[in-house]
Design an enzyme around this catalytic site. Structure first.
Site, PDB file in Angstrom:
ATOM      1  N   GLU A 161       0.804  -1.236   0.000  1.00 47.30           N
ATOM      2  CA  GLU A 161       0.000   0.000   0.000  1.00 47.30           C
ATOM      3  C   GLU A 161       0.833   1.281   0.000  1.00 47.30           C
ATOM      4  OE1 GLU A 161      -2.845  -0.388   3.200  1.00 47.30           O
ATOM      5  OE2 GLU A 161      -3.293  -2.450   2.668  1.00 47.30           O
ATOM      6  N   GLU A 172      -5.963 -11.002  -0.900  1.00 48.37           N
ATOM      7  CA  GLU A 172      -6.722 -10.788   0.348  1.00 48.37           C
ATOM      8  C   GLU A 172      -8.230 -10.753   0.046  1.00 48.37           C
ATOM      9  OE1 GLU A 172      -5.209  -7.417   2.534  1.00 48.37           O
ATOM     10  OE2 GLU A 172      -3.147  -7.838   2.001  1.00 48.37           O
TER      11      GLU A 172
HETATM   12  O1  G3I Z   1      -2.635  -8.207  19.001  1.00 47.15           O
HETATM   13  C1  G3I Z   1      -3.544  -7.278  19.635  1.00 47.15           C
HETATM   14  C2  G3I Z   1      -4.032  -7.871  20.958  1.00 47.15           C
HETATM   15  O2  G3I Z   1      -2.923  -8.000  21.834  1.00 47.15           O
HETATM   16  C3  G3I Z   1      -5.082  -6.941  21.551  1.00 47.15           C
HETATM   17  O3  G3I Z   1      -5.620  -7.519  22.716  1.00 47.15           O
HETATM   18  C4  G3I Z   1      -6.200  -6.719  20.538  1.00 47.15           C
HETATM   19  C5  G3I Z   1      -7.239  -5.787  21.101  1.00 47.15           C
HETATM   20  O4  G3I Z   1      -7.593  -4.827  20.188  1.00 47.15           O
HETATM   21  O5  G3I Z   1      -5.650  -6.157  19.312  1.00 47.15           O
HETATM   22  C6  G3I Z   1      -4.719  -7.050  18.722  1.00 47.15           C
HETATM   23  O6  G3I Z   1      -4.199  -6.451  17.540  1.00 47.15           O
HETATM   24  C7  G3I Z   1      -5.126  -6.483  16.454  1.00 47.15           C
HETATM   25  C8  G3I Z   1      -4.449  -7.202  15.287  1.00 47.15           C
HETATM   26  O7  G3I Z   1      -5.291  -7.163  14.102  1.00 47.15           O
HETATM   27  C9  G3I Z   1      -4.166  -8.683  15.622  1.00 47.15           C
HETATM   28  O8  G3I Z   1      -5.373  -9.320  15.869  1.00 47.15           O
HETATM   29  C10 G3I Z   1      -5.403  -5.038  16.043  1.00 47.15           C
HETATM   30  O9  G3I Z   1      -6.155  -4.420  17.069  1.00 47.15           O
HETATM   31  C11 G3I Z   1      -6.206  -5.027  14.739  1.00 47.15           C
HETATM   32  O10 G3I Z   1      -6.335  -3.690  14.275  1.00 47.15           O
HETATM   33  C12 G3I Z   1      -5.472  -5.817  13.672  1.00 47.15           C
HETATM   34  O11 G3I Z   1      -6.293  -5.832  12.509  1.00 47.15           O
HETATM   35  C13 G3I Z   1      -5.635  -6.308  11.344  1.00 47.15           C
HETATM   36  C14 G3I Z   1      -5.534  -5.149  10.343  1.00 47.15           C
HETATM   37  O12 G3I Z   1      -4.913  -5.625   9.133  1.00 47.15           O
HETATM   38  C15 G3I Z   1      -4.736  -4.035  10.915  1.00 47.15           C
HETATM   39  O13 G3I Z   1      -4.728  -2.974  10.014  1.00 47.15           O
HETATM   40  C16 G3I Z   1      -6.477  -7.400  10.726  1.00 47.15           C
HETATM   41  O14 G3I Z   1      -6.491  -8.535  11.600  1.00 47.15           O
HETATM   42  C17 G3I Z   1      -5.909  -7.814   9.374  1.00 47.15           C
HETATM   43  O15 G3I Z   1      -6.812  -8.718   8.713  1.00 47.15           O
HETATM   44  C18 G3I Z   1      -5.741  -6.590   8.482  1.00 47.15           C
HETATM   45  O16 G3I Z   1      -5.132  -7.001   7.288  1.00 47.15           O
HETATM   46  C19 G3I Z   1      -4.748  -5.951   6.370  1.00 47.15           C
HETATM   47  C20 G3I Z   1      -3.569  -6.457   5.598  1.00 47.15           C
HETATM   48  O17 G3I Z   1      -2.528  -6.769   6.490  1.00 47.15           O
HETATM   49  C21 G3I Z   1      -3.137  -5.441   4.556  1.00 47.15           C
HETATM   50  N1  G3I Z   1      -4.254  -5.126   3.654  1.00 47.15           N
HETATM   51  C22 G3I Z   1      -5.426  -4.625   4.371  1.00 47.15           C
HETATM   52  C23 G3I Z   1      -5.904  -5.642   5.397  1.00 47.15           C
HETATM   53  C24 G3I Z   1      -7.103  -5.108   6.109  1.00 47.15           C
HETATM   54  O18 G3I Z   1      -6.746  -3.993   6.872  1.00 47.15           O
END
Ligand code: G3I
Length: 370
Positions: A154, A259
């Site tokens: 991105e 994705e």
């Molecule tokens: O690991 C922490 C955990 O310790 C905590 O308790 C919890 C509470 O909020 O958060 C956890 O982190 C989360 C992380 O995923 C792991 O689960 C983050 O809050 C959450 O924002 C994060 O979301 C990920 C997102 O990227 C972040 O931008 C999604 O799972 C993931 O599917 C998404 O994937 C991205 C690709 O990498 C790039 N393309 C876009 C796609 C969607 O955003």
């Protein structure tokens, strides 16, 4: 490279049960790799229902979060590979290719990476050194276990301009070429990809093609452009996707659908991308299917999924990998994007990890053209 493909094919075949192609991975054989994003819980519990479905149905897994900079390189001199190693073991045990996601991304990065002790931008020289250390260490750690890396994620805006990330502000577009160079030096056999969302947008796709051409001109390895494929019921059109697939293919690299998910929910914000910075406050009227999806709405979703799938199958010679961004609806990031707390049905296995009807239709169409 051919030897590497052969070795991997032997590894993959050794583990695949000789059935009549009643799984996605067997039906897709000879067409494309079937990939799925895997979270840390699934890698930690290979015996769970969803992990077993992942093992059975897919021959490629992608680190959904566990290989991102904020996890693997949280502080200078600190590297954490526990979750990534567990996913690498999961892939090895299940004879699956592993995709490293993602090295340079402006989101889920490590705050310290671009800042000095006073919180100001580091100099270009310091950032280059930090990038070299980070990428060399991470890619080197997984060398021989990761099939390919989303090296830069991105870096472009929808209009084709460069995103004003910290990396771009400090190094300009050179950060992209440096990332590909460092990754290749650390693992010469790994495939290297540029990955982005809304690649169906002509201006963005044209910019990605220019990026590919520039990288090639600079002697960098780039194997594919990743089309993330986060879709809604109204974006993108098949025609837009097709034009972009053809443009990238004509640039001499493969397309990976990296994705794929397709939100069934209303999209009143007319939001077409996947920019994680976008979020809207919860509104009940935008979350209409908490009690289930009406048959007619499901039929329309099924139809839209299959028209896109038919496009991917039509261009299977240009597409190396088709990846679902998660196994089941319960784990989909779409339940919280672009509005937190909704109940979406964006993936291809339901909340019980049962495959939806589109999956058997996909398998049928892939087997029909073998
Ligand atoms: O690991 C922490 C955990 O310790 C905590 O308790 C919890 C509470 O909020 O958060 C956890 O982190 C989360 C992380 O995923 C792991 O689960 C983050 O809050 C959450 O924002 C994060 O979301 C990920 C997102 O990227 C972040 O931008 C999604 O799972 C993931 O599917 C998404 O994937 C991205 C690709 O990498 C790039 N393309 C876009 C796609 C969607 O955003």
């Amino acid at each position: 490279m051919k030897i590497r493909n052969l070795l991997w094919s032997v590894v993959l075949l050794a583990g695949v049960s000789c059935s009549s192609g009643d799984t996605l991975r067997e039906s897709a054989e000879g067409h494309f790799l079937m990939g799925v994003a895997v979270n840390t819980r699934q890698a930690e519990h290979p015996e769970s229902t969803d992990s077993r479905a992942i093992t059975r149905q897919f021959d490629c897994v992608v680190a959904e979060n566990c290989m991102k900079m904020e996890v693997v390189h949280p502080a200078e001199g600190v590297f954490c590979f526990e979750d990534g190693d567990r996913l690498a073991d999961f892939a090895r045990d299940n004879h699956q290719k592993l995709i490293g996601h993602c090295l340079m991304w402006h989101s889920q990065a490590a705050e310290w990476f671009t800042k000095d002790d006073q919180g100001n931008d580091v100099t270009p020289e310091v950032l280059k050194q930090r990038m070299r250390t980070y990428i060399t260490t991470v890619v080197g750690h997984f060398k021989g276990r990761v099939w390919g890396w989303d090296v830069v994620n991105e870096a472009l805006e929808d209009d084709g301009s460069f995103r004003e990330s910290d990396y771009y502000r400090i190094l300009g577009e050179d950060f992209i070429q440096l990332a590909f160079q460092y990754a290749h030096e650390a693992d010469p056999d790994a495939e290297l990809y540029y990955n982005d969302y809304s690649m169906a947008l002509p201006a963005k796709c044209d910019a990605a093609v220019r990026l590919v051409e520039q990288l090639k001109k600079e002697g960098c390895r780039i194997d594919a452009v990743g089309f993330q494929g986060h879709m809604t019921m109204d974006f993108p059109s098949v025609e837009m996707m097709e034009r972009s697939i053809e443009k990238v293919s004509a640039a001499g690299v493969k397309v990976n659908i990296t994705e794929w998910d397709l939100s069934i929910l209303p999209n009143p914000f007319n939001h077409s991308g996947a920019d994680v910075a976008s979020n809207f406050s919860y509104k009940k009227e935008d979350d209409p299917y908490r009690g289930g999806v009406p048959a007619e709405v499901q039929r329309q979703w099924d139809e839209r999924v299959m028209e896109m799938f038919d496009l991917f199958l039509k261009h299977r010679d240009s597409i190396d990998r088709l990846t679902f961004w998660g196994l089941s609806d319960s784990d989909s990031w779409r339940n919280d994007f672009p509005m937190k707390g909704r109940r979406d049905y964006a993936l291809f296995f339901d909340r019980d990890c049962t495959s939806k009807s589109v999956v058997s239709e996909m398998m049928k169409r892939m087997r029909a053209i073998k």
